[in-house]
Design an enzyme around this catalytic site. Structure first.
Site, short mmCIF file in Angstrom:
data_model
loop_
_atom_site.label_atom_id
_atom_site.label_comp_id
_atom_site.label_asym_id
_atom_site.label_seq_id
_atom_site.Cartn_x
_atom_site.Cartn_y
_atom_site.Cartn_z
N LYS A 1 0.83 -1.22 0.00
CA LYS A 1 0.00 0.00 0.00
C LYS A 1 0.86 1.26 0.00
O LYS A 1 0.68 2.14 -0.84
CB LYS A 1 -0.93 0.03 1.23
CG LYS A 1 -1.90 -1.13 1.32
CD LYS A 1 -2.85 -0.97 2.50
CE LYS A 1 -2.17 -1.03 3.84
NZ LYS A 1 -1.66 -2.37 4.19
N ARG B 1 -10.00 0.77 8.10
CA ARG B 1 -9.56 -0.59 8.39
C ARG B 1 -10.63 -1.38 9.12
O ARG B 1 -10.40 -2.56 9.43
CB ARG B 1 -8.31 -0.53 9.25
CG ARG B 1 -7.01 -0.81 8.51
CD ARG B 1 -5.87 -0.72 9.51
NE ARG B 1 -4.68 -1.38 9.12
CZ ARG B 1 -3.64 -0.79 8.53
NH1 ARG B 1 -3.69 0.48 8.20
NH2 ARG B 1 -2.55 -1.47 8.26
N ARG C 1 11.53 -6.42 5.64
CA ARG C 1 11.53 -5.02 6.08
C ARG C 1 12.05 -4.91 7.52
O ARG C 1 12.74 -3.95 7.86
CB ARG C 1 10.13 -4.42 5.97
CG ARG C 1 10.11 -2.94 6.31
CD ARG C 1 8.80 -2.27 5.97
NE ARG C 1 7.70 -2.77 6.79
CZ ARG C 1 6.44 -2.43 6.64
NH1 ARG C 1 6.10 -1.60 5.67
NH2 ARG C 1 5.51 -2.90 7.43
N ARG D 1 11.22 -1.99 11.95
CA ARG D 1 9.96 -1.43 12.45
C ARG D 1 9.43 -2.28 13.61
O ARG D 1 9.46 -3.51 13.53
CB ARG D 1 8.94 -1.38 11.31
CG ARG D 1 8.34 0.00 11.14
CD ARG D 1 7.49 0.08 9.91
NE ARG D 1 6.18 -0.52 10.08
CZ ARG D 1 5.19 -0.38 9.21
NH1 ARG D 1 5.39 0.35 8.13
NH2 ARG D 1 4.04 -0.94 9.42
N ARG E 1 -1.32 -9.00 13.12
CA ARG E 1 -1.82 -8.06 12.11
C ARG E 1 -2.62 -8.81 11.04
O ARG E 1 -3.65 -8.32 10.56
CB ARG E 1 -0.65 -7.28 11.48
CG ARG E 1 -0.09 -6.23 12.43
CD ARG E 1 1.33 -5.84 12.07
NE ARG E 1 1.41 -5.10 10.82
CZ ARG E 1 2.56 -4.90 10.17
NH1 ARG E 1 3.69 -5.39 10.63
NH2 ARG E 1 2.55 -4.19 9.06
P1 B4P Z 1 3.54 -1.92 2.45
O1 B4P Z 1 2.40 -2.85 2.25
O2 B4P Z 1 3.61 -0.72 1.58
O3 B4P Z 1 3.49 -1.64 3.99
P2 B4P Z 1 2.68 -0.50 4.73
O4 B4P Z 1 2.14 0.54 3.83
O5 B4P Z 1 3.62 -0.07 5.76
O6 B4P Z 1 1.39 -1.21 5.29
P3 B4P Z 1 1.16 -1.84 6.68
O7 B4P Z 1 -0.20 -2.45 6.62
O8 B4P Z 1 2.32 -2.76 7.03
O9 B4P Z 1 1.24 -0.67 7.76
P4 B4P Z 1 0.45 0.69 8.05
O10 B4P Z 1 1.50 1.74 8.06
O11 B4P Z 1 -0.73 0.94 7.16
O12 B4P Z 1 4.98 -2.60 2.24
C1 B4P Z 1 5.47 -3.69 3.01
C2 B4P Z 1 6.86 -4.11 2.54
O13 B4P Z 1 6.76 -4.77 1.28
C3 B4P Z 1 7.86 -2.96 2.34
O14 B4P Z 1 9.08 -3.35 2.86
C4 B4P Z 1 7.96 -2.81 0.82
O15 B4P Z 1 9.23 -2.38 0.41
C5 B4P Z 1 7.69 -4.23 0.35
N1 B4P Z 1 7.08 -4.26 -0.98
C6 B4P Z 1 6.10 -3.43 -1.44
N2 B4P Z 1 5.75 -3.76 -2.69
C7 B4P Z 1 6.52 -4.86 -3.04
C8 B4P Z 1 6.61 -5.67 -4.22
N3 B4P Z 1 5.84 -5.44 -5.30
N4 B4P Z 1 7.49 -6.70 -4.19
C9 B4P Z 1 8.27 -6.94 -3.12
N5 B4P Z 1 8.23 -6.20 -1.97
C10 B4P Z 1 7.37 -5.17 -1.94
O16 B4P Z 1 -0.11 0.44 9.53
C11 B4P Z 1 0.73 0.12 10.62
C12 B4P Z 1 -0.09 -0.04 11.90
O17 B4P Z 1 -0.72 1.20 12.26
C13 B4P Z 1 -1.26 -1.05 11.85
O18 B4P Z 1 -0.83 -2.39 12.07
C14 B4P Z 1 -2.15 -0.51 13.00
O19 B4P Z 1 -1.68 -0.90 14.27
C15 B4P Z 1 -2.00 1.00 12.88
N6 B4P Z 1 -3.05 1.60 12.01
C16 B4P Z 1 -2.83 2.25 10.82
N7 B4P Z 1 -4.01 2.65 10.29
C17 B4P Z 1 -4.97 2.25 11.16
C18 B4P Z 1 -6.40 2.35 11.15
N8 B4P Z 1 -7.07 2.95 10.14
N9 B4P Z 1 -7.09 1.82 12.19
C19 B4P Z 1 -6.45 1.23 13.22
N10 B4P Z 1 -5.11 1.09 13.29
C20 B4P Z 1 -4.37 1.60 12.27
#
Ligand code: B4P
Length: 191
Positions: free
Chosen positions: A13, A88, A127, A133, A144
């Protein structure tokens, strides 16, 4: 234009949001990034959220909805908004529906990234080695994934029932390949 980039943890994402923001000139609003900034600042919200995030749980709906309500109007002053990591839960989706309805806006698209769970875990553990992280430990990742299936997946049904275009996109492949599929999906939604 108002859109959502949706998917399980590690589906890409944040990675894709950066590309969508640039290409479609949308303002990127990531609740995960906002929360991590709160944690880094040591604010009371950050202290509460940091513990919850490190365990892999979702922070309370009220807290997240207040954060988005505070930031959405400013984000909406540009060409459009891309929501990343929000909503979410169905309660968050209902709160967003009400916020948009108040302003006479509707959702234009939901891009839902599909990636098999084994690949998600692999990406997040990678990651963890690169960025360290707090929520990328094996135990937090399992929690998660559990929360995603229990609370988040249902958001897609919520939007499908309302007739919002939900575009499922294969999230496997290089970030550029995935972005090519997203670009086509958004293009189809916006004509
Ligand atoms: P991403 O999937 O981009 O990870 P993210 O955006 O950080 O999403 P995530 O769900 O983990 O965390 P968020 O910040 O939203 O990438 C993951 C990895 O994959 C990276 O290392 C990237 O380089 C790699 N990658 C990407 N594309 C690739 C590809 N094509 N091939 C290979 N590798 C690839 O949320 C974090 C926490 O915040 C949640 O767990 C929760 O506790 C809280 N939170 C956030 N929003 C919330 C909400 N609305 N409600 C409640 N809690 C919330």
């Amino acid at each position: 234009m108002i859109g959502i980039i949706f998917g399980p943890p590690g589906s890409g994402k944040g990675t894709q949001a950066a590309r969508i923001e640039k290409e479609f000139r949308l303002k990127h609003l990531s609740t995960g990034e906002i929360l991590r900034a709160e944690v880094a600042s040591g604010s009371p919200i950050g202290k509460e959220a940091g513990r919850i995030m490190a365990a892999g749980d979702l922070v309370p709906d009220e807290l997240i909805v207040d954060i988005v309500r505070g930031r959405l109007p400013e984000a909406e002053t540009g060409a459009g908004v891309l929501l990343d990591g929000f909503p979410r839960t169905v309660r968050q989706a209902q709160a967003l529906d009400a916020m948009l309805a108040d302003e006479g806006h509707t959702l234009d698209f939901v891009i839902a990234l599909d990636v098999p769970e084994a690949e998600l875990v692999e990406r997040l553990l990678h990651r963890a080695r690169v960025e360290g992280r707090a929520d990328d430990t094996r135990q937090a990742i399992a929690e998660r994934m559990h929360e995603y299936h229990k609370l988040t997946e249902a958001v897609l049904d919520h939007y499908s029932r309302q007739g919002v275009p939900v575009k499922r996109v294969d999230g496997l492949g290089s970030p550029e390949e995935v972005f090519g599929r997203i670009r086509r999906a958004i293009g189809i939604s916006s004509v």
